[in-house]
Design a protein around this motif. Sequence first.
Motif, PDB file in Angstrom:
ATOM      1  N   ARG A  15     -74.985  24.024 -38.104  1.00 36.21           N
ATOM      2  CA  ARG A  15     -73.866  23.257 -37.124  1.00 36.21           C
ATOM      3  C   ARG A  15     -72.392  23.288 -37.724  1.00 36.21           C
ATOM      4  O   ARG A  15     -71.731  23.428 -36.705  1.00 36.21           O
ATOM      5  CB  ARG A  15     -74.531  21.702 -37.031  1.00 36.21           C
ATOM      6  N   GLY A  16     -72.253  22.870 -38.800  1.00 40.87           N
ATOM      7  CA  GLY A  16     -71.044  23.032 -39.467  1.00 40.87           C
ATOM      8  C   GLY A  16     -70.265  24.313 -39.156  1.00 40.87           C
ATOM      9  O   GLY A  16     -69.258  24.426 -38.894  1.00 40.87           O
ATOM     10  N   ALA A  17     -71.076  25.392 -39.637  1.00 45.72           N
ATOM     11  CA  ALA A  17     -70.522  26.688 -39.456  1.00 45.72           C
ATOM     12  C   ALA A  17     -70.246  26.865 -38.014  1.00 45.72           C
ATOM     13  O   ALA A  17     -69.184  27.586 -37.697  1.00 45.72           O
ATOM     14  CB  ALA A  17     -71.602  27.724 -39.844  1.00 45.72           C
ATOM     15  N   PHE A  18     -70.969  26.572 -36.971  1.00 49.13           N
ATOM     16  CA  PHE A  18     -70.947  26.581 -35.570  1.00 49.13           C
ATOM     17  C   PHE A  18     -69.681  25.983 -35.176  1.00 49.13           C
ATOM     18  O   PHE A  18     -68.842  26.494 -34.338  1.00 49.13           O
ATOM     19  CB  PHE A  18     -72.041  26.171 -34.849  1.00 49.13           C
ATOM     20  N   VAL A  19     -69.296  24.656 -35.697  1.00 49.43           N
ATOM     21  CA  VAL A  19     -68.202  23.929 -35.258  1.00 49.43           C
ATOM     22  C   VAL A  19     -66.949  24.538 -35.737  1.00 49.43           C
ATOM     23  O   VAL A  19     -65.968  24.688 -35.178  1.00 49.43           O
ATOM     24  CB  VAL A  19     -68.220  22.561 -35.914  1.00 49.43           C
ATOM     25  N   ILE A  20     -66.928  24.930 -36.958  1.00 51.55           N
ATOM     26  CA  ILE A  20     -65.674  25.714 -37.756  1.00 51.55           C
ATOM     27  C   ILE A  20     -65.318  27.045 -37.121  1.00 51.55           C
ATOM     28  O   ILE A  20     -64.339  27.203 -36.678  1.00 51.55           O
ATOM     29  CB  ILE A  20     -66.041  25.558 -39.043  1.00 51.55           C
ATOM     30  N   GLY A  21     -66.481  27.937 -36.927  1.00 47.14           N
ATOM     31  CA  GLY A  21     -66.288  29.141 -36.376  1.00 47.14           C
ATOM     32  C   GLY A  21     -65.741  29.034 -35.023  1.00 47.14           C
ATOM     33  O   GLY A  21     -64.866  29.726 -34.245  1.00 47.14           O
ATOM     34  N   GLY A  22     -66.447  28.283 -34.084  1.00 47.55           N
ATOM     35  CA  GLY A  22     -66.103  28.232 -32.907  1.00 47.55           C
ATOM     36  C   GLY A  22     -64.955  27.521 -32.354  1.00 47.55           C
ATOM     37  O   GLY A  22     -64.347  27.971 -31.426  1.00 47.55           O
ATOM     38  N   SER A  23     -64.507  26.608 -33.258  1.00 50.41           N
ATOM     39  CA  SER A  23     -63.205  25.995 -33.078  1.00 50.41           C
ATOM     40  C   SER A  23     -62.026  27.075 -33.302  1.00 50.41           C
ATOM     41  O   SER A  23     -61.127  26.906 -32.630  1.00 50.41           O
ATOM     42  CB  SER A  23     -63.133  24.905 -33.724  1.00 50.41           C
ATOM     43  N   ILE A  24     -62.336  27.814 -34.441  1.00 51.41           N
ATOM     44  CA  ILE A  24     -61.265  28.691 -34.693  1.00 51.41           C
ATOM     45  C   ILE A  24     -61.207  29.579 -33.647  1.00 51.41           C
ATOM     46  O   ILE A  24     -60.271  30.366 -33.271  1.00 51.41           O
ATOM     47  CB  ILE A  24     -61.453  29.354 -36.103  1.00 51.41           C
ATOM     48  N   ALA A  25     -62.280  30.279 -32.958  1.00 51.74           N
ATOM     49  CA  ALA A  25     -62.204  31.448 -32.235  1.00 51.74           C
ATOM     50  C   ALA A  25     -61.601  30.805 -30.789  1.00 51.74           C
ATOM     51  O   ALA A  25     -60.765  31.398 -30.275  1.00 51.74           O
ATOM     52  CB  ALA A  25     -63.677  31.757 -31.786  1.00 51.74           C
ATOM     53  N   LEU A  26     -61.990  29.677 -30.475  1.00 51.74           N
ATOM     54  CA  LEU A  26     -61.304  28.972 -29.165  1.00 51.74           C
ATOM     55  C   LEU A  26     -60.034  28.542 -29.305  1.00 51.74           C
ATOM     56  O   LEU A  26     -59.292  28.675 -28.392  1.00 51.74           O
ATOM     57  CB  LEU A  26     -62.160  27.717 -28.675  1.00 51.74           C
ATOM     58  N   SER A  27     -59.686  28.188 -30.540  1.00 49.62           N
ATOM     59  CA  SER A  27     -58.111  28.036 -30.675  1.00 49.62           C
ATOM     60  C   SER A  27     -57.199  29.182 -30.900  1.00 49.62           C
ATOM     61  O   SER A  27     -56.199  29.152 -30.229  1.00 49.62           O
ATOM     62  CB  SER A  27     -58.064  27.282 -32.251  1.00 49.62           C
ATOM     63  N   LEU A  28     -57.833  30.322 -31.298  1.00 50.52           N
ATOM     64  CA  LEU A  28     -57.214  31.433 -31.109  1.00 50.52           C
ATOM     65  C   LEU A  28     -56.908  32.003 -29.532  1.00 50.52           C
ATOM     66  O   LEU A  28     -55.842  32.365 -29.062  1.00 50.52           O
ATOM     67  CB  LEU A  28     -57.918  32.622 -32.012  1.00 50.52           C
ATOM     68  N   VAL A  29     -58.098  31.710 -28.754  1.00 54.54           N
ATOM     69  CA  VAL A  29     -57.873  32.012 -27.360  1.00 54.54           C
ATOM     70  C   VAL A  29     -57.051  31.194 -26.565  1.00 54.54           C
ATOM     71  O   VAL A  29     -56.051  31.891 -25.785  1.00 54.54           O
ATOM     72  CB  VAL A  29     -59.269  31.981 -26.711  1.00 54.54           C
ATOM     73  N   THR A  30     -57.022  30.017 -26.862  1.00 54.45           N
ATOM     74  CA  THR A  30     -55.979  28.999 -26.117  1.00 54.45           C
ATOM     75  C   THR A  30     -54.411  29.295 -26.885  1.00 54.45           C
ATOM     76  O   THR A  30     -53.619  29.264 -25.883  1.00 54.45           O
ATOM     77  CB  THR A  30     -56.319  27.738 -26.393  1.00 54.45           C
ATOM     78  N   ALA A  31     -54.274  29.624 -28.127  1.00 56.48           N
ATOM     79  CA  ALA A  31     -53.074  30.050 -28.584  1.00 56.48           C
ATOM     80  C   ALA A  31     -52.525  31.348 -27.914  1.00 56.48           C
ATOM     81  O   ALA A  31     -51.425  31.257 -27.458  1.00 56.48           O
ATOM     82  CB  ALA A  31     -53.038  30.289 -30.112  1.00 56.48           C
ATOM     83  N   CYS A  32     -53.408  32.297 -27.572  1.00 56.58           N
ATOM     84  CA  CYS A  32     -52.857  33.494 -26.946  1.00 56.58           C
ATOM     85  C   CYS A  32     -52.587  33.391 -25.527  1.00 56.58           C
ATOM     86  O   CYS A  32     -51.522  33.695 -25.002  1.00 56.58           O
ATOM     87  CB  CYS A  32     -54.087  34.307 -26.735  1.00 56.58           C
ATOM     88  N   LEU A  33     -53.332  32.247 -24.894  1.00 51.03           N
ATOM     89  CA  LEU A  33     -53.305  31.865 -23.419  1.00 51.03           C
ATOM     90  C   LEU A  33     -51.755  31.063 -23.444  1.00 51.03           C
ATOM     91  O   LEU A  33     -51.060  31.365 -22.498  1.00 51.03           O
ATOM     92  CB  LEU A  33     -54.339  31.147 -22.824  1.00 51.03           C
ATOM     93  N   PHE A  34     -51.290  30.282 -24.236  1.00 49.69           N
ATOM     94  CA  PHE A  34     -50.143  29.839 -24.399  1.00 49.69           C
ATOM     95  C   PHE A  34     -48.986  30.531 -24.673  1.00 49.69           C
ATOM     96  O   PHE A  34     -47.970  30.462 -23.990  1.00 49.69           O
ATOM     97  CB  PHE A  34     -50.091  28.482 -25.626  1.00 49.69           C
TER      98      PHE A  34
END
Length: 77
Positions: A15-34
Amino acid sequence: MLVGAIVWIWRADGRGAFVIGGSIALSLVTACLFGLGVPSLLHRLKLDPKIAAGPVTLSLADIFALVIYFTSAWLVL
């Protein structure tokens, strides 16, 4: 994603790996969109995108990265 795999191997916490990996991936996508959206919006509003795009985009990306990380940690953990 690599960071999530390292957490999973090192701590054996899926669960911790999912939170960290998923949040990094989603943060990268949102940063690209911004990064695409803010200069386009400033150009459409007839403002100079070179002046405000960097600070505005960086601030929004940082704020959303923290919100994504803490929200996913709150929901999953």
